[in-house]
Write a protein that holds these residues in place. Structure first.
Motif, mmCIF file in Angstrom:
data_model
loop_
_atom_site.group_PDB
_atom_site.id
_atom_site.type_symbol
_atom_site.label_atom_id
_atom_site.label_comp_id
_atom_site.label_asym_id
_atom_site.label_seq_id
_atom_site.Cartn_x
_atom_site.Cartn_y
_atom_site.Cartn_z
ATOM 1 N N GLY A 276 0.779 -1.223 0.000
ATOM 2 C CA GLY A 276 0.000 0.000 0.000
ATOM 3 C C GLY A 276 0.813 1.277 0.000
ATOM 4 N N ARG A 277 0.264 2.301 0.710
ATOM 5 C CA ARG A 277 0.876 3.627 0.764
ATOM 6 C C ARG A 277 1.360 3.915 2.189
ATOM 7 N N VAL A 278 2.153 4.966 2.315
ATOM 8 C CA VAL A 278 2.682 5.328 3.630
ATOM 9 C C VAL A 278 1.551 5.626 4.605
ATOM 10 N N ASP A 279 0.553 6.420 4.169
ATOM 11 C CA ASP A 279 -0.536 6.777 5.077
ATOM 12 C C ASP A 279 -1.330 5.556 5.513
ATOM 13 N N GLU A 280 -1.417 4.536 4.656
ATOM 14 C CA GLU A 280 -2.109 3.307 5.043
ATOM 15 C C GLU A 280 -1.321 2.550 6.109
ATOM 16 N N HIS A 281 -0.006 2.578 6.009
ATOM 17 C CA HIS A 281 0.819 1.956 7.049
ATOM 18 C C HIS A 281 0.682 2.710 8.366
ATOM 19 N N VAL A 282 0.655 4.036 8.291
ATOM 20 C CA VAL A 282 0.483 4.833 9.500
ATOM 21 C C VAL A 282 -0.809 4.437 10.215
ATOM 22 N N ARG A 283 -1.900 4.334 9.470
ATOM 23 C CA ARG A 283 -3.181 3.953 10.085
ATOM 24 C C ARG A 283 -3.146 2.516 10.581
ATOM 25 N N ALA A 284 -2.561 1.619 9.801
ATOM 26 C CA ALA A 284 -2.533 0.211 10.179
ATOM 27 C C ALA A 284 -1.776 -0.008 11.483
ATOM 28 N N HIS A 285 -0.776 0.827 11.752
ATOM 29 C CA HIS A 285 -0.011 0.710 12.993
ATOM 30 C C HIS A 285 -0.575 1.589 14.110
ATOM 31 N N GLY A 286 -1.717 2.221 13.851
ATOM 32 C CA GLY A 286 -2.358 3.021 14.883
ATOM 33 C C GLY A 286 -1.636 4.302 15.214
ATOM 34 N N LEU A 287 -0.946 4.884 14.244
ATOM 35 C CA LEU A 287 -0.175 6.084 14.489
ATOM 36 C C LEU A 287 -0.800 7.338 13.877
#
Length: 301
Positions: A276-287
């Motif tokens: 995915g994208r960076v923002d999706e990783h941010v959300r997936a890790h709860g950040l």
């Protein structure tokens, strides 16, 4: 706004011009940005090719020759792959140098898990006497790069500078040593590291908490945390853009004489295989701000 990595090459190019001890070692990645510097300083700009162990070893060799090496590539190739060389060539031999990474925890998701390094700071934390800088804005990256490389820091000092494409909207007046108090409150202390400051400020809007901003995470500014906590029982939340819990031991050590609880938030250990994208990783890790508000609020309650 340019990125931290956009700022890296021009800053180091100026340092090459200003200080004849500064040298740069690359492993293909980033070489185009140093073409002019390589022509001007062919003996101090070295590209070893895709050989990361040699990258670190060559940097240590330059340090043995009295130079101040700046060693650069992606974090996974700079810290994880050649970790033995960092431990032995720099640490065991007592040499100084500056490691500068790019791509952070998941800044280039398309590259896959081989190009992700959420555990880099935790790994560096197993070594002695490394300063670790995590800027949250390109201006801060320039300040911290100069602080790490400058002759005044001593040729034997060891520094790791962690650059990211994620950034806060505005820079803070960082000094390479101390945490900054951004907001004051009485119900707890939240330490926001580097590019997560904006998310933390949004997440804690209206909450009665102190927010500290950390860009120098090693040495850990325990004195600033103790001042923010005071003498009473304390709840502390660490929000870090790398492996969750990396700095909980440092916070516990700083508060050993104070009754406290510590919650470490950051990148989880599970591999996210849909890159995915960076923002999706941010959300997936709860950040992201919404997730952080829920997690911080639940802990403080």
């Amino acid at each position: 706004m340019d990125t931290m990595r956009d700022r890296f090459a021009p800053v180091v190019a100026r340092l090459l011009d200003e200080d004849p001890r500064v040298a740069v070692v690359l492993a293909e990645i980033g070489k185009d940005a140093f073409q002019e510097s390589a022509h001007a300083h062919p003996d101090r700009v070295i590209n070893v090719g895709i050989r990361e162990q040699l990258l670190v070893g060559a940097g240590a060799g330059l340090a043995l020759a009295g130079l101040r090496p700046v060693v650069h590539t992606f974090a996974s190739f700079l810290v994880e792959r050649p970790f033995e060389q960092i431990k032995l060539d720099f640490g065991h031999q007592g040499l100084g140098g500056v490691l500068v990474s790019a791509a952070a925890s998941f800044d280039w998701p398309e590259g896959g898990f081989t190009h992700m390094s959420p555990g880099d700071v935790a790994l560096m934390d197993t070594l002695e006497d490394w300063s670790v800088y995590v800027p949250g804005h390109p201006d801060e990256a320039e300040t911290l790069l100069r602080h790490a490389v400058a002759p005044g820091t001593g040729s034997d000092t060891k520094a790791y500078v962690r650059l990211s494409v994620q950034a806060n909207a505005e820079p803070m007046p960082v000094d390479g040593e101390h945490f900054l108090t951004v907001r004051e409150g009485g119900r707890g202390v939240v330490v926001a590291v580097g590019p997560l400051l904006d998310q933390v400020l949004a997440a804690t809007e209206g909450l009665d908490v102190t927010v500290l901003y950390a860009t120098t995470v090693r040495p850990f500014d325990g004195a600033a945390l103790r001042r923010a906590v005071g003498a009473a029982r304390a709840d502390v939340v660490l929000v870090e853009p790398y492996l969750a819990g990396t700095s909980t031991a440092a916070a516990n050590d700083a508060l050993v004489e104070v009754e406290h609880r510590v919650l470490g938030l950051g990148v989880g250990r599970g591999e996210l295989r849909r890159y995915g994208r960076v923002d999706e990783h941010v959300r997936a890790h709860g950040l992201d701000a919404a997730s952080l508000r829920e997690r911080i609020g639940r802990f403080l309650r």
